[in-house]
Design an enzyme around this catalytic site. Structure first.
Site, PDB file in Angstrom:
ATOM      1  N   CYS A  72       1.093  -1.022  -0.352  1.00  0.00           N
ATOM      2  CA  CYS A  72       0.112  -0.242  -0.067  1.00  0.00           C
ATOM      3  C   CYS A  72       0.696   1.266   0.029  1.00  0.00           C
ATOM      4  O   CYS A  72       0.375   2.056  -0.292  1.00  0.00           O
ATOM      5  CB  CYS A  72      -0.998   0.072   0.703  1.00  0.00           C
ATOM      6  SG  CYS A  72      -1.717  -1.348   1.781  1.00  0.00           S
TER       7      CYS A  72
ATOM      8  N   HIS B 149      -3.443   5.880   2.225  1.00  0.00           N
ATOM      9  CA  HIS B 149      -4.668   5.608   1.916  1.00  0.00           C
ATOM     10  C   HIS B 149      -5.143   5.429   1.925  1.00  0.00           C
ATOM     11  O   HIS B 149      -5.266   5.011   3.655  1.00  0.00           O
ATOM     12  CB  HIS B 149      -3.162   4.441   1.955  1.00  0.00           C
ATOM     13  CG  HIS B 149      -3.100   2.997   1.672  1.00  0.00           C
ATOM     14  ND1 HIS B 149      -4.069   2.618   1.213  1.00  0.00           N
ATOM     15  CD2 HIS B 149      -3.486   1.982   3.125  1.00  0.00           C
ATOM     16  CE1 HIS B 149      -4.123   1.096   1.005  1.00  0.00           C
ATOM     17  NE2 HIS B 149      -3.761   0.856   1.986  1.00  0.00           N
TER      18      HIS B 149
ATOM     19  N   ASN C  98      -9.923  -1.029  -0.611  1.00  0.00           N
ATOM     20  CA  ASN C  98      -8.313  -0.883  -0.128  1.00  0.00           C
ATOM     21  C   ASN C  98      -8.498  -1.480  -0.987  1.00  0.00           C
ATOM     22  O   ASN C  98      -8.187  -2.244  -1.724  1.00  0.00           O
ATOM     23  CB  ASN C  98      -8.131  -1.371   1.136  1.00  0.00           C
ATOM     24  CG  ASN C  98      -6.773  -1.436   1.028  1.00  0.00           C
ATOM     25  OD1 ASN C  98      -5.752  -1.174   0.466  1.00  0.00           O
ATOM     26  ND2 ASN C  98      -5.992  -1.680   2.271  1.00  0.00           N
TER      27      ASN C  98
HETATM   28  C1  LIG Z   1     -11.040  -5.612   9.116  1.00  0.00           C
HETATM   29  C2  LIG Z   1     -11.398  -4.937  10.342  1.00  0.00           C
HETATM   30  C3  LIG Z   1     -11.969  -3.750   9.650  1.00  0.00           C
HETATM   31  C4  LIG Z   1     -11.500  -5.348  11.659  1.00  0.00           C
HETATM   32  O1  LIG Z   1     -12.538  -4.502  12.013  1.00  0.00           O
HETATM   33  P1  LIG Z   1     -12.429  -5.444  13.709  1.00  0.00           P
HETATM   34  O2  LIG Z   1     -13.545  -3.846  14.039  1.00  0.00           O
HETATM   35  O3  LIG Z   1     -10.997  -4.277  14.376  1.00  0.00           O
HETATM   36  O4  LIG Z   1     -13.638  -6.147  13.643  1.00  0.00           O
HETATM   37  P2  LIG Z   1     -12.436  -7.409  14.999  1.00  0.00           P
HETATM   38  O5  LIG Z   1     -12.099  -7.969  13.961  1.00  0.00           O
HETATM   39  O6  LIG Z   1     -12.300  -7.091  16.062  1.00  0.00           O
HETATM   40  O7  LIG Z   1     -13.798  -8.540  15.175  1.00  0.00           O
HETATM   41  C5  LIG Z   1     -14.695  -8.060  15.218  1.00  0.00           C
HETATM   42  C6  LIG Z   1     -15.946  -9.455  15.460  1.00  0.00           C
HETATM   43  O8  LIG Z   1     -16.819  -8.801  14.249  1.00  0.00           O
HETATM   44  C7  LIG Z   1     -16.699 -10.039  13.462  1.00  0.00           C
HETATM   45  N1  LIG Z   1     -16.119 -10.080  11.582  1.00  0.00           N
HETATM   46  C8  LIG Z   1     -15.241  -9.699  11.141  1.00  0.00           C
HETATM   47  N2  LIG Z   1     -15.304  -9.574  10.487  1.00  0.00           N
HETATM   48  C9  LIG Z   1     -16.453  -9.137   9.760  1.00  0.00           C
HETATM   49  C10 LIG Z   1     -17.559  -9.134   8.408  1.00  0.00           C
HETATM   50  N3  LIG Z   1     -17.481  -8.943   7.680  1.00  0.00           N
HETATM   51  N4  LIG Z   1     -19.199  -9.540   9.542  1.00  0.00           N
HETATM   52  C11 LIG Z   1     -19.283  -9.666  10.447  1.00  0.00           C
HETATM   53  N5  LIG Z   1     -18.576  -9.149  11.323  1.00  0.00           N
HETATM   54  C12 LIG Z   1     -16.815  -9.581  11.259  1.00  0.00           C
HETATM   55  C13 LIG Z   1     -15.577 -10.870  14.069  1.00  0.00           C
HETATM   56  O9  LIG Z   1     -15.437 -12.609  14.237  1.00  0.00           O
HETATM   57  C14 LIG Z   1     -15.490 -10.426  15.206  1.00  0.00           C
HETATM   58  O10 LIG Z   1     -16.408 -11.550  16.609  1.00  0.00           O
HETATM   59  P3  LIG Z   1     -16.544 -11.891  17.411  1.00  0.00           P
HETATM   60  O11 LIG Z   1     -16.600 -10.753  18.429  1.00  0.00           O
HETATM   61  O12 LIG Z   1     -17.500 -12.677  17.862  1.00  0.00           O
HETATM   62  O13 LIG Z   1     -15.424 -12.534  18.012  1.00  0.00           O
HETATM   63  C15 LIG Z   1      -9.964  -3.936  11.295  1.00  0.00           C
HETATM   64  O14 LIG Z   1      -9.160  -4.688  11.696  1.00  0.00           O
HETATM   65  C16 LIG Z   1      -9.092  -3.152  10.104  1.00  0.00           C
HETATM   66  O15 LIG Z   1      -9.324  -2.982   9.071  1.00  0.00           O
HETATM   67  N6  LIG Z   1      -8.197  -4.008  10.107  1.00  0.00           N
HETATM   68  C17 LIG Z   1      -6.724  -2.956   9.038  1.00  0.00           C
HETATM   69  C18 LIG Z   1      -7.630  -4.142   7.709  1.00  0.00           C
HETATM   70  C19 LIG Z   1      -6.056  -3.930   6.986  1.00  0.00           C
HETATM   71  O16 LIG Z   1      -5.310  -5.168   7.433  1.00  0.00           O
HETATM   72  N7  LIG Z   1      -5.820  -3.317   5.551  1.00  0.00           N
HETATM   73  C20 LIG Z   1      -5.102  -3.397   5.002  1.00  0.00           C
HETATM   74  C21 LIG Z   1      -3.782  -2.907   4.979  1.00  0.00           C
HETATM   75  S1  LIG Z   1      -3.317  -1.912   5.076  1.00  0.00           S
END
Ligand SMILES: CC(C)(COP(=O)(O)OP(=O)(O)OC[C@H]1O[C@@H](n2cnc3c(N)ncnc32)[C@H](O)[C@@H]1OP(=O)(O)O)[C@@H](O)C(=O)NCCC(=O)NCCS
Length: 337
Positions: free
Chosen positions: A123, A264, A294
């Site tokens: 990225c 980004h 993204n």
């Molecule tokens: C991926 C991302 C959106 C997840 O959001 P979050 O708020 O951290 O969510 P979590 O991973 O804590 O998951 C919370 C809950 O939602 C659930 N969940 C995950 N993806 C889900 C989806 N698409 N739909 C519904 N529920 C989902 C999880 O299983 C978890 O459930 P649990 O509490 O019962 O275990 C966030 O961490 C993110 O944007 N990270 C960076 C992304 C990235 O790597 N980008 C590329 C690099 S630049």
């Protein structure tokens, strides 16, 4: 503004003279994704700000997207393809293992004079590429460059993994840089960083030399992107804040002097949270993730192009481009547009 960067004003500056972007016509909305995996429009929107993403068809490749974006940037710059000296394509979804995606762009454009290469910094790739090309132009070695970010991430997306498939999309953006000796406008400063210790936070392990295509994979999921969302989330906010603060200090800039932060587009919540810590008001932060998701190395030039075309930035404005991604990598460019 005519800032002395580190007590040094280069003889030449790399000025943006053209910009353009391209996204495949096919889109996938959250509601459609919710029919494929256990998710909902509401969950994706509130956690990421994403509403839809553009998806390539089997016939659309990274070089195709890159070339379409490049054509628009060249038209805007009014630069003849025969005069292009460097073409860099920032991508982690290249056309082939080799030759480079940039080779195909050169061929399709007919840019015979150019030397060309790809840059893999995920990225952060586009921001890294601007920083490299800046050096060549400031030194007087080359007069112009075509810098492109192009990705087809949906081709390495696991459509059964709801934690990652909601995030990514395809597209390309391009910028033409030309040498200027007015000393004022252009890329004023770039800063780049890497942390290879944290490579596992974001990766796609097949098919390089460790897991070659010629050997069966013990874990077939290795052909897809794998992310540790929480770790990336925290690191991204921390590094964006750190990098932008460093740039502002280094260039003696205040918040008032910044017209726009173009980050980004990895997650609207990450961008908003970092901006809040930087005391940047919402109107100084460009976010267009809702339509694209993204798009890795393509996201900064796509956002830049949209930002200009929507009239949110104009010539003379100070803009910060900032990115964070796999590697880990992060960096920023301060530009007087
Ligand atoms: C991926 C991302 C959106 C997840 O959001 P979050 O708020 O951290 O969510 P979590 O991973 O804590 O998951 C919370 C809950 O939602 C659930 N969940 C995950 N993806 C889900 C989806 N698409 N739909 C519904 N529920 C989902 C999880 O299983 C978890 O459930 P649990 O509490 O019962 O275990 C966030 O961490 C993110 O944007 N990270 C960076 C992304 C990235 O790597 N980008 C590329 C690099 S630049």
């Amino acid at each position: 503004m005519n800032k002395l960067i580190n007590g040094r004003t280069p003889l030449y500056r790399a000025v943006i003279t053209g910009y353009g972007s391209f996204a495949p016509a096919k889109t996938l909305k959250n509601e459609e994704l919710a029919k494929m995996v256990d998710t909902s429009d509401e969950w994706i929107t509130t956690r990421t700000g994403i509403k839809a993403r553009h998806i390539t068809t089997d016939n659309e490749s990274s070089a195709f997207l890159a070339t379409e974006a490049a054509k628009k940037a060249l038209a805007e710059a009014n630069l003849d393809v025969g005069d292009i000296e460097i073409i860099v394509v920032a991508t982690i979804t290249p056309e082939m293992v080799f030759p480079s995606t940039a080779s195909f762009v050169q061929r399709t454009l007919g840019a015979k004079k150019a030397w060309v290469f790809d840059l893999a910094a995920a990225c952060t790739g586009f921001v890294y590429a601007l920083s490299i090309v800046q050096q060549f132009i400031e030194s007087g070695r080359f007069k112009n460059a075509l810098v492109i970010g192009a990705e087809t991430l949906t081709k390495i997306t696991d459509w059964t993994d709801r934690t990652s498939c909601i995030l990514f999309g395809d597209g390309a953006g391009a910028i033409v840089l030309e040498q200027s000796n007015d000393g004022r406008r252009g890329i004023l400063y770039s800063t780049m960083h890497s942390d290879g210790e944290r490579w596992e936070a974001l990766n796609c392990q097949a098919y390089g030399s460790r897991y070659p295509v010629t050997k069966p994979l013990a874990d077939p999921k290795k052909i897809y992107m794998q992310i540790n969302g929480r770790e990336v989330y925290q690191q991204a906010i921390r590094r964006i804040v750190e990098t932008v603060n460093h740039c502002m200090d280094h260039c003696s800039l205040t918040i008032d002097e910044i017209t726009m932060l173009i980050s980004h587009q990895m997650n609207a919540r990450i961008i908003e949270s970092a901006s809040k810590r930087l005391n940047l008001p919402a109107e100084k932060v460009f976010i267009n993730i809702s339509e694209y998701g993204n798009t890795s190395a393509a996201s900064v030039p796509i956002a830049f192009d949209e930002c200009v075309r929507k009239g949110k930035i104009k010539r003379g404005d100070i803009i910060i481009l900032v990115a964070f991604g796999a590697g880990l990598t992060w960096g920023a460019n301060i530009i007087e547009f």
